[in-house]
Design an enzyme around this catalytic site. Structure first.
Site, PDB file in Angstrom:
ATOM      1  N   LYS A 372      -5.118  25.804  41.695  1.00  0.00           N
ATOM      2  CA  LYS A 372      -5.810  25.441  40.451  1.00  0.00           C
ATOM      3  C   LYS A 372      -6.257  23.982  40.481  1.00  0.00           C
ATOM      4  CE  LYS A 372      -2.246  26.621  37.984  1.00  0.00           C
ATOM      5  NZ  LYS A 372      -1.393  27.113  39.081  1.00  0.00           N
ATOM      6  N   SER A 690       7.469  46.322  29.541  1.00  0.00           N
ATOM      7  CA  SER A 690       6.738  47.143  30.518  1.00  0.00           C
ATOM      8  C   SER A 690       7.652  48.004  31.379  1.00  0.00           C
ATOM      9  CB  SER A 690       5.879  46.245  31.415  1.00  0.00           C
ATOM     10  OG  SER A 690       6.674  45.363  32.182  1.00  0.00           O
ATOM     11  N   LYS A 733       1.226  43.123  39.615  1.00  0.00           N
ATOM     12  CA  LYS A 733       2.215  44.187  39.832  1.00  0.00           C
ATOM     13  C   LYS A 733       1.793  45.112  40.968  1.00  0.00           C
ATOM     14  CE  LYS A 733       3.842  44.190  35.023  1.00  0.00           C
ATOM     15  NZ  LYS A 733       3.942  44.932  33.758  1.00  0.00           N
TER      16      LYS A 733
END
Length: 803
Positions: A372, A690, A733
């Site tokens: 970044k 989740s 994921k």
């Protein structure tokens, strides 16, 4: 030491018109008749002249040099009129110099110089002094005595005894010469008085000079009084400086402070400022001119003016207009990151078309090590702007952003203004690093201060507390970085365009290592890139077995470790040969593997489900285990689970109880068994909804005694009615599942749209099972025997329906 009688030798003017005496040139002193003066004699000719005088009648002629700096004076360097003196005492000092005490007797004029071998003699003629009539003599003497008494009253160095002795002298010539000895006239004025032999002219001249000295003493006293009233008695140095300044002011002169003010005024006139700041500076400069230079307030005002005129109000750097070149630079510096690159290129295109566009506020969100901050530097290089970086990690004081007010001692502008002064232009690329790591305390909330800085509609009138004038930040290209979006306050999120930078895939890491990291580390460790080669399998082995991260920082560290070991071998063995790093030789350099890769369970097991989780460093695989024990229906959760995850486990148990008859489970199972749900790696905190469908599947597997497919992973939130709700972080994921060797992934139907973010190379190797309801999850995950049905047909629910 030679002591002489006090009787003064006098020449007979009638019998001796011309006299010859050794010459003693004087520097910075004029000796008058009737005056006793100590002299320090060091020049050889002068010492010889004194020796000659002592061998004769101790008489010497004292004449002042025209220029004191001449060490070997000639005839032109000696004043023609001097004083015949008597040597009263003579003392030779250890350093070779002589200390003499002389007394002046009579004025005389040099008519001839006789140059001896070791000193100079002069022929003299006496200067007669005309007599004054009684009335004029008394008037002049009285005026001189009154003037000297006035001088003595103002000069504390003149004692009352001296003033009394002077008043008792009746001879005007002796009176004048005595007074001259006690007043510090200039050498030129003293020589003029010595040259003036006529008392009628000499006494008025002395009176005039004495009155000037009295006026100077009065002025000095006034200056002392005025200066002393402006400061404390303890500020000795300050007092001395002020006294010098006041003296120069009374004499009509200038000083260094005035020069500084003139220079500052020129800088203010040359600097292009905004209308508001120009008015403010002029107002402060007027105050500064009225202040004493050493006062604390003057220092504060001076610093404020310096800050104002040193900022780049209208100084802009040139921006590159070549889109293709900018794109090439971005691609050269970073692999992938298509969305951030696309947004930067869009901004450049608009800049070229519109000419004037407000700088966008970009927020790069992603796990550590994905590039970044380096991307912000690359944007700076691609756009041709200068780069400024401000780390906000741990900042908890609002004044760090907006500055302190000038009422505080040591106040300064905030970091935004300080950085602009340092970079020198008004349109840099400004990177606000770690914007999610700010905190707040009693000193204020720095994130609230950033609301104005990062609002394109407001930052053209940014007001720093120290400057107290509006400053235009709209030309700055702000880029903020963060690891997690929820840690950024919502109002601040609303002001920024969020660009997510997900973790890299294995293939992306391979290309980054091959094209960027390996050449960089080979060069930094002093190796030859032609002689050090990493095979593809060796790079993949480092990625899979020695690192587990979303970014590439640890990957770069491992590559650097390999290069250091090669460098050590090269130096130790003095070997300039080549090194080819293969997958087999990696273990020699890095030791045993630290992680497992692609090692899914060997067998399909009951109660063991593979879940997927999102972390700040990318996706992770979770193994969820369920065990049944005889008991009273207690639900046990272990593995350092958070409240949300515990609630998901309760929701899963409630769903199973509501579907127990369809699933072929005894309806009172919860009364007879304790259910223990455990997620390994218990030291790591875990939370989030989740894992709901994963825990539900694990519970059903344990209760129905059916194994779960070992190559299948799942993620999704469960409701009490069995609906599967969408989750976040699907890309991370799925990448974690791929790293773990998973071939099928169950995802909520609402996340189907996010599959476009999955790299094509990954999506081709994984089968995605899209579900709406928990029944579909169980059908896909549980292994059924031949001819065996999962659900009892009592209330069949069509596929794709919520309930």
């Amino acid at each position: 030491m030679i002591n002489l009688p006090k009787k003064i030798f006098k020449h007979d003017e009638s019998s001796q018109k011309n006299l010859r005496f050794p010459l003693l040139p004087l520097r910075d002193i004029v000796v008058f008749p009737h005056m006793v003066a100590p002299l320090f004699v060091g020049r050889e000719k002068s010492v010889n002249a004194l020796a000659d005088a002592m061998n004769k009648d101790k008489s010497v002629f004292l004449a002042t040099q025209v220029k004191a700096g001449v060490d070997d004076p000639g005839e032109k360097d000696i004043s023609r009129i001097g004083t015949i003196g008597k040597v009263l005492q003579l003392l030779r000092l250890p350093d070779g110099t002589v200390k003499a005490l002389v007394e002046g007797t009579k004025r005389a004029r040099i008519i001839n110089f006789i140059h001896e071998d070791d000193f100079i003699q002069v022929d003299l003629e006496m200067i007669p002094e005309p007599e004054l009539d009684h009335a004029k003599r008394d008037a002049l003497c009285r005026s001189l005595v009154n003037g000297f008494e006035e001088y003595a009253a103002n000069n504390k160095s003149i004692s009352k005894e001296i003033a009394s002795n002077v008043g008792s002298i009746s001879d005007p010539s002796e009176l004048a010469d005595t007074i001259i000895a006690h007043i510090p006239f200039k050498i030129q004025d003293k020589q003029r008085l010595l040259d003036t032999a006529d008392p009628e002219k000499r006494l008025p001249l002395l009176l005039q000079l004495m009155k000037s000295e009295v006026e100077i003493l009065d002025m000095e006293e006034k200056i002392k009084v005025r200066v002393k009233s402006q400061m404390e008695k303890t500020q000795k140095q300050y007092y001395l400086n002020e006294q010098m300044r006041a003296i120069k002011k009374e004499m009509g002169g200038d000083d260094s402070h005035s020069d500084e003010l003139k220079d500052l005024e020129k800088r203010i006139k040359r600097k292009k400022l905004s209308k508001e700041s120009a008015g403010k500076v002029r107002q402060e400069f007027k105050k500064l001119k009225l202040m004493t230079p050493m006062s604390a307030e003057a220092t504060v005002v001076r610093n404020y003016i310096d800050w104002i005129i040193s900022l780049p109000w209208f100084d802009r750097g040139k921006i590159h207009q070549d889109i293709q070149k900018a794109e090439d630079i971005l691609n050269e510096d970073h692999y992938g990151l298509e969305k951030p690159k696309e947004r930067i290129l869009e901004y450049l295109a608009v800049q070229i078309l519109v000419k004037k566009v407000r700088g966008p506020i970009l927020c790069l969100v992603g796990p550590p090590g994905v590039g970044k901050t380096s991307l912000a530097k690359s944007v700076s290089r691609a756009t041709g702007r200068k780069f400024v970086r401000l780390s906000l990690g741990g900042v908890r004081d609002e004044a760090e952003i907006r500055g302190h007010r000038r009422t505080y001692i040591g106040a300064m502008p905030g970091k935004i203004i300080q950085s602009l002064k340092k970079v020198g232009i008004n349109n840099p690329v400004f990177c606000l690093d770690e914007v999610d790591k700010m905190s707040m305390d009693f000193r204020g909330d720095p994130s609230a201060a950033l609301l104005e800085v990062l609002d394109p509609e407001q930052n053209n009138t940014f007001n720093d507390h120290y400057l107290d004038v509006d400053y235009d930040l709209s030309d700055i290209l702000f880029i903020t970085t963060a690891n997690t979006l929820p840690d950024i306050p919502l109002p601040l999120q609303d002001r920024m365009e969020v660009i997510r930078i997900p973790g890299y895939t294995e293939y992306e890491k391979y290309f980054i290592a091959r094209d960027f990291l390996i050449p960089k580390q080979v060069k930094l460790n002093g190796l030859d890139d032609e002689k050090v080669k990493f095979s593809k399998n060796s790079i993949m082995k480092i990625i899979r077995l020695y690192t587990r991260e979303a970014g590439v920082r640890n990957l770069e560290r491992e590559i650097a470790s390999v290069c250091r070991k090669i460098a050590r071998k090269t130096v130790k063995n003095k070997d300039n040969g080549s090194y080819k790093i293969s997958s087999k030789s990696i273990q020699k350099f890095l030791g045993l593997p630290r992680f497992r890769y692609g090692e899914i369970e060997e067998n399909d097991q009951i109660g063991l489900v593979t879940g997927l989780a999102w972390t700040q460093v990318g996706g992770e695989i979770l193994s969820i285990e369920t065990a049944l024990m005889p008991g009273k229906g207690e639900l046990i959760n272990t593995g350092k689970l958070g409240d949300v995850m515990k609630e998901s486990a309760r929701a899963a148990v409630s769903y199973v109880r509501s579907r127990s008859e369809r699933l072929g489970i005894e309806s009172d199972f919860y009364k007879n068994f304790d259910i223990h749900i455990h997620i390994p790696e218990g030291a790591i905190p875990k939370d989030g909804p989740s894992a709901g469908i994963s825990m539900c599947t694990s519970i059903v597997s344990a209760l129905t005694n059916r194994p779960v497919y070992r190559d299948l992973a799942m993620t999704g939130e469960i409701t009490l009615r069995g609906r599967v709700l969408p989750i976040g972080g699907l890309r991370e994921k799925v990448l974690a599942a791929h790293r773990g060797g998973i071939t099928r992934v169950v995802i909520p139907r609402d996340n189907e749209k996010d599959l476009v973010d999955i790299p094509t190379a990954i999506s081709k190797q994984i089968e995605f099972v899209v579900v709406d309801h928990m029944d579909e999850v169980l059908s896909a995950a549980l292994i059924m025997g031949k001819g065996e049905a999962l659900f009892n047909e009592i209330e069949a629910i069509p596929a794709g329906k919520n309930d």
